[in-house]
Design an enzyme around this catalytic site. Structure first.
Site, short mmCIF file in Angstrom:
data_model
loop_
_atom_site.label_atom_id
_atom_site.label_comp_id
_atom_site.label_asym_id
_atom_site.label_seq_id
_atom_site.Cartn_x
_atom_site.Cartn_y
_atom_site.Cartn_z
N LYS A 3 -10.87 1.47 -15.89
CA LYS A 3 -12.04 -0.40 -15.34
C LYS A 3 -12.37 -0.63 -16.52
CE LYS A 3 -11.66 0.40 -10.94
NZ LYS A 3 -10.47 -0.06 -10.11
N ASN A 40 -4.97 -4.22 -7.07
CA ASN A 40 -6.37 -4.05 -6.40
C ASN A 40 -6.41 -2.14 -6.12
OD1 ASN A 40 -8.53 -4.29 -4.65
ND2 ASN A 40 -7.48 -3.44 -3.17
N TYR A 96 -12.78 6.74 -13.67
CA TYR A 96 -12.33 5.68 -13.36
C TYR A 96 -13.20 4.37 -14.25
CZ TYR A 96 -14.15 2.81 -9.47
OH TYR A 96 -13.54 1.14 -9.58
N ASP A 129 0.85 -1.21 0.00
CA ASP A 129 0.05 0.05 0.18
C ASP A 129 0.72 0.96 -0.07
OD1 ASP A 129 -2.99 -0.18 0.70
OD2 ASP A 129 -2.24 1.97 0.76
N ASP A 140 4.16 2.57 -4.42
CA ASP A 140 3.28 3.53 -4.81
C ASP A 140 3.47 2.49 -6.25
OD1 ASP A 140 1.91 5.25 -6.94
OD2 ASP A 140 3.69 6.35 -6.31
N VAL A 141 1.85 2.32 -6.77
CA VAL A 141 1.53 1.76 -7.89
C VAL A 141 2.19 1.82 -9.40
CG1 VAL A 141 -0.11 -0.23 -6.82
CG2 VAL A 141 -0.11 1.79 -8.06
#
Ligand code: NAD
Length: 259
Positions: free
Chosen positions: A158, A89, A154, A36, A62-63
């Protein structure tokens, strides 16, 4: 124990859905790496699992940072010697009408959801390919299939995740690696709690109407999906016993979206 012996990494697992998946994976026998942006939240979640007798490590990640994602996944494999499941996720939500959407904010949402999923995939699959087995799981949304006003970034991200997941299924197949997407309806987590007043303001309606009409109006029973519901689907996908289940999206939304 449906995930006995598995090693899993879950991004955004310091809170909400990811945190519950981590908890439930550990209960099913998996060793879990909790990644996370908020290192303290990851430590806390890992500590909770260890205190309950499970096996967990925390990663501050940090993705959107490729080197950081590579280093984090490397650490998991060094620690436990393998990687069976990676769950992309981590996510945020920012809502505006398109004409007012600051481009920087649009890019940030897409970068975390779609870019982050790509980077976690890129870092994870070399280990899975070496093992000739593994499972990539992406956190999509009903918004991977359906649009909603104010959520251009978003919804675009997605929808993009579905494409990434399907390409991953094709590329991973010959290496024994599966890829699937979970598409939840609204789940009461900090990400959603924050949206209720924001949407009420943007749409000029009371908060109760945001919940009853905008969020739950198209479900079959007016109910929120729960973190437990989503975790159960993740366990099913991660524990599936053959390579037949790949390239799919599974919607868990009280019937809001019916594929
Ligand atoms: P949450 O806010 O409770 O948790 C998201 C976590 O992601 C937080 O711990 C946050 O620190 C972390 N995060 C944010 N940016 C990050 C980054 N750059 N790198 C690493 N970690 C980062 O939200 P949630 O509701 O549990 O959402 C988890 C996922 O589920 C998201 O992808 C979200 O889009 C998806 N989802 C949520 C719902 C819902 O209704 N809550 C519905 C469908 C899909």
């Amino acid at each position: 124990m449906r995930l006995e012996g598995q090693v899993a990494v879950i991004t955004g697992a310091g809170s909400g859905i990811g945190r519950e998946i981590a908890r439930r994976f550990a209960r099913e026998g998996a060793r879990v790496a909790i990644a996370d942006l908020k290192g303290e939240a990851a430590e806390e979640a890992a500590g909770e699992i260890e205190a309950a007798g499970g096996s967990a490590i925390a990663l501050t990640m940090d993705v959107t940072d490729e080197a950081g994602v590579q280093a984090g996944i490397e650490r998991v494999v060094q620690h436990w010697g393998r990687l069976d499941t990676a769950i992309a996720n981590a996510g945020i939500q920012i809502v505006h009408p398109i004409e007012d959407f600051p481009y920087e904010e649009f890019k940030r949402v897409v970068d975390i959801h779609l870019g982050g999923s790509f980077l976690v995939t890129k870092a994870s699959i070399p280990h899975m390919y070496r093992q000739k087995s593994g499972s990539m799981i992406y956190m999509g949304s009903v918004h991977s299939h359906e649009p909603s006003p104010l959520k251009s970034a978003y919804v675009a991200a997605k929808h993009g995740i579905l494409g990434l997941s399907r390409v991953m299924a094709r590329e991973g197949g010959p290496h024994g690696v599966r890829a699937n997407t979970i598409c939840p309806g609204f789940v009461k987590t900090p990400l959603v709690e924050k949206q209720i007043p924001e949407q009420a303001r943007s749409l000029g309606i009371p908060e109760e109407e945001v919940v009853s009409r905008i969020m739950l109006g198209r479900t079959v029973d007016g109910e929120f999906t729960t973190v437990e519901d989503v975790a159960e689907v993740a366990i099913f996908l991660a524990g599936f016993g053959s390579r037949a289940l790949t390239g799919q999206s599974i919607t868990v939304s009280h019937g809001w979206y019916m594929a």
